[in-house]
Each structure stands twice: as C-alpha cells, then as structure tokens.
Design a protein around this motif. Structure first.
Motif, PDB file in Angstrom:
ATOM      1  N   LYS A 198      17.310   2.792  -6.162  1.00 29.70           N
ATOM      2  CA  LYS A 198      16.697   2.564  -4.655  1.00 29.70           C
ATOM      3  C   LYS A 198      15.708   2.929  -4.812  1.00 29.70           C
ATOM      4  N   LEU A 199      14.078   2.510  -5.137  1.00 31.32           N
ATOM      5  CA  LEU A 199      12.921   2.985  -4.928  1.00 31.32           C
ATOM      6  C   LEU A 199      12.717   4.103  -3.889  1.00 31.32           C
ATOM      7  N   LEU A 200      12.340   5.391  -2.942  1.00 32.60           N
ATOM      8  CA  LEU A 200      12.147   5.854  -2.366  1.00 32.60           C
ATOM      9  C   LEU A 200      10.560   6.512  -2.059  1.00 32.60           C
ATOM     10  N   ALA A 201       9.728   6.319  -3.548  1.00 31.49           N
ATOM     11  CA  ALA A 201       8.499   6.831  -3.245  1.00 31.49           C
ATOM     12  C   ALA A 201       8.163   6.876  -5.051  1.00 31.49           C
ATOM     13  N   LEU A 202       6.808   6.958  -5.117  1.00 30.54           N
ATOM     14  CA  LEU A 202       5.506   6.893  -5.259  1.00 30.54           C
ATOM     15  C   LEU A 202       4.655   7.897  -5.628  1.00 30.54           C
ATOM     16  N   GLU A 225       0.377  -0.934  -0.105  1.00 31.76           N
ATOM     17  CA  GLU A 225      -0.206  -0.204  -0.055  1.00 31.76           C
ATOM     18  C   GLU A 225       0.969   0.946   0.127  1.00 31.76           C
ATOM     19  N   VAL A 226       0.669   2.142  -0.996  1.00 33.44           N
ATOM     20  CA  VAL A 226       1.477   3.256  -1.267  1.00 33.44           C
ATOM     21  C   VAL A 226       0.049   4.568  -0.618  1.00 33.44           C
ATOM     22  N   ILE A 275      -2.628   3.445  -3.642  1.00 33.40           N
ATOM     23  CA  ILE A 275      -1.551   2.575  -4.138  1.00 33.40           C
ATOM     24  C   ILE A 275      -1.794   1.393  -4.087  1.00 33.40           C
ATOM     25  N   ILE A 276      -2.450   0.010  -4.620  1.00 31.72           N
ATOM     26  CA  ILE A 276      -2.011  -0.877  -4.460  1.00 31.72           C
ATOM     27  C   ILE A 276      -0.890  -0.820  -5.403  1.00 31.72           C
ATOM     28  N   ILE A 277       0.506  -1.114  -5.123  1.00 34.96           N
ATOM     29  CA  ILE A 277       1.958  -1.286  -6.568  1.00 34.96           C
ATOM     30  C   ILE A 277       2.363  -2.927  -6.314  1.00 34.96           C
ATOM     31  N   GLU A 278       2.440  -3.696  -7.619  1.00 35.81           N
ATOM     32  CA  GLU A 278       2.931  -4.598  -6.665  1.00 35.81           C
ATOM     33  C   GLU A 278       4.239  -4.626  -7.320  1.00 35.81           C
ATOM     34  N   ARG A 279       5.261  -5.222  -6.652  1.00 39.01           N
ATOM     35  CA  ARG A 279       6.875  -4.754  -6.867  1.00 39.01           C
ATOM     36  C   ARG A 279       7.983  -6.604  -7.118  1.00 39.01           C
ATOM     37  N   SER A 280       8.484  -6.464  -7.215  1.00 42.42           N
ATOM     38  CA  SER A 280       9.043  -8.086  -7.658  1.00 42.42           C
ATOM     39  C   SER A 280      11.006  -7.101  -7.780  1.00 42.42           C
ATOM     40  N   GLY A 282       2.714 -10.424   2.083  1.00 41.18           N
ATOM     41  CA  GLY A 282       1.855 -10.340   0.851  1.00 41.18           C
ATOM     42  C   GLY A 282       1.893  -9.244   0.734  1.00 41.18           C
ATOM     43  N   LEU A 283       0.510  -8.656   0.893  1.00 36.85           N
ATOM     44  CA  LEU A 283      -0.105  -7.227   1.200  1.00 36.85           C
ATOM     45  C   LEU A 283       0.865  -6.176   2.219  1.00 36.85           C
ATOM     46  N   VAL A 284       1.840  -5.482   2.154  1.00 35.13           N
ATOM     47  CA  VAL A 284       2.401  -4.614   3.111  1.00 35.13           C
ATOM     48  C   VAL A 284       1.572  -3.314   3.111  1.00 35.13           C
TER      49      VAL A 284
END
Length: 275
Positions: free
Chosen positions: A100-104, A39-40, A48-53, A175-177
C-alpha cells in the motif's frame, strides 16, 4: 411497424443502453480498473501531480470483492520532463499487490516512496519490519529498497490517499484530488503507522490491534502457501527443527539456522543433519 423491425429497434436500444452503462461504470471506476490524479504535498510546501491507477484480481474469499492486484503511480520529476513510474505488483505468494502506498517525496531531485506491506502475508514476506514500512529510492534508473536509516529524517508526512479501494468512487469522480482532500480521506485511519512516518517501532499492544505489526508470524512453505511459525518463541534449535519437519518444510525455507546465534544447539546426527 412489423415484428422484425420492432425487434431490430429493441436490439439497437439495448446496445446503446449497454454502452452508456459501461461508459458510466468506467468513469466511476466501477470496472476492473480505475485511474485518477492527486496533488502530493512536498516537504517544502510545493505540490507534485501524480497519476494513479489500480486493477483488480487475485485470491479472495467467496462473496468478497477482488483485491487490488496492481497499483501504479507516475509523475514528472520536478524541474525536468522525465516521467518516473512506480508499481506495486501482484505476486502469487501474497495473492494480491505487495504494497500500500503511503507517501511520495522528492528531495534534492531524488524520489522516495514509502509503503506498508499489503496485509499479513506480505508483512511476513517482507521481513516483518517495525516500524512497518518498506522504503524505496529511485537511483535514476530503477527503484531500490532502502533501510529506514537511509530514508531522510526530514521527510515525515503521509501525503497520498491510503485506502484507494474503499474511496475509489470518490477519487475517480474528483478527477484531480487536492492535497487537502487527501488529508481528509486519511484522517479516519487510526493505525499509528498511518499518522506520520514513524522512526520508532509500533508497540505490539491490544490498543494497536489494527496495526499490521499485530499480524501473526508466518513463513512461506516455498510453494505459494504459508504456515504459522513463531521462531522467536522456540526454546532451541532442536524444537525448531521438529516444527519444520512437522510442517514438511524444505531445508531452504526452514528458518531454524537463525536460532543458532541465540539458542542452544543440540548435537547429534538427527539434529545437525536433520534432512
């Protein structure tokens, strides 16, 4: 039970055990890749729900684990069905993923991504920004790098998990953080650039030793290698040229022309035409 039948049953049992272990490792993210959702939290309070891999590979010291060589996020743009993807990709000169990702953040239907360069080689590659961010804006078709001045001032929050490698097992199990957990995981990080999206430079002090701005100055030799090169400490163009020649740097990668604007330029063929 005869000998052949016993061996057959043992082989089947071992095969099933191996499959179970591999499946368990995949679920825990203990293989060569891992994925989860987060969750962002947005500036207006929405999420917003993002998928990360992420996957692993690249240069590393003997005995150390492989670094992240690619990190991908995807999300559905709010109010639409369009899926947007952003990648931090591997590059040979850095030996791992670049960022490194910090924010969306999504503001007025425009997505923005905030990153920091991934360790010192990447920091030098991307121009040693201070505050040490690399910003991206999605223009509807591709991601474009933008300067700090074009990043909306009202967007201030770090809103994704930063240390995804160290926290990978926790993230995958979850799973969903939830957004609250993202904040908790980031709370242990003390670097000033991780507290909020800064507008002012990070002071280069001993107290900020862990900040990426303390990385030594280096330049690429144009052959996937790097050399220490503190251009700002050079007293003259002549001195800079000597250092370039000492490191056998080609003219196109030697940064000495940048000194012409601020340092004395020595005359003479050996300096004006050093190559």
């Amino acid at each position: 039970m005869n000998y052949k039948m016993k061996n057959h049953l043992l082989s089947v049992s071992f095969f099933l055990f191996t499959i179970t272990v591999l499946n368990g490792c995949a679920l825990l993210g203990l293989g060569n890749s891992a994925s989860w959702k987060e969750e962002v939290l947005q500036n207006d309070g929405s999420k917003i729900i993002i998928e990360r891999s992420q996957s692993y590979g690249g240069r590393h010291e003997i005995g150390q684990s492989s670094p992240i060589n690619e990190h991908v996020i995807s999300f559905t743009l709010p109010g639409s069905v369009r899926v947007v993807t952003w990648k931090s990709e591997y590059s040979q000169d850095v030996g791992r993923a670049n960022f490194k990702l910090l924010a969306l953040h999504v503001l007025y239907d425009t997505p923005y991504v905030v990153t920091v360069p991934n360790l010192c080689l990447s920091y030098n590659k991307w121009g040693r920004p201070n505050p040490p961010y690399v910003f991206f804006k999605y223009d509807g078709s591709v991601w474009q790098r933008i300067p700090l001045e074009e990043f909306p001032a009202e967007l201030k929050d770090i809103n994704v998990t930063i240390e995804t490698k160290g926290e990978e097992e926790v993230l995958v199990k979850q799973g969903l953080v939830p957004a609250e957990m993202v904040k908790k995981l980031n709370r242990i990080l003390q670097q000033p650039e991780y507290q909020t999206i800064r507008r002012e430079p990070v002071p280069v002090k001993k107290t900020y030793k862990s900040s990426i701005v303390s990385c030594p100055e280096m330049i690429s030799n144009g052959k996937d290698g790097w050399v220490g090169f503190n251009v700002s400490s050079m007293n003259s163009y002549e001195e800079c040229i000597k250092v370039c020649k000492f490191h056998k740097l080609e003219k196109q990668v030697c940064p000495c022309d940048n000194l012409r604007k601020t340092k004395p330029v020595y005359s003479g063929d050996s300096i004006s035409n050093p190559w």
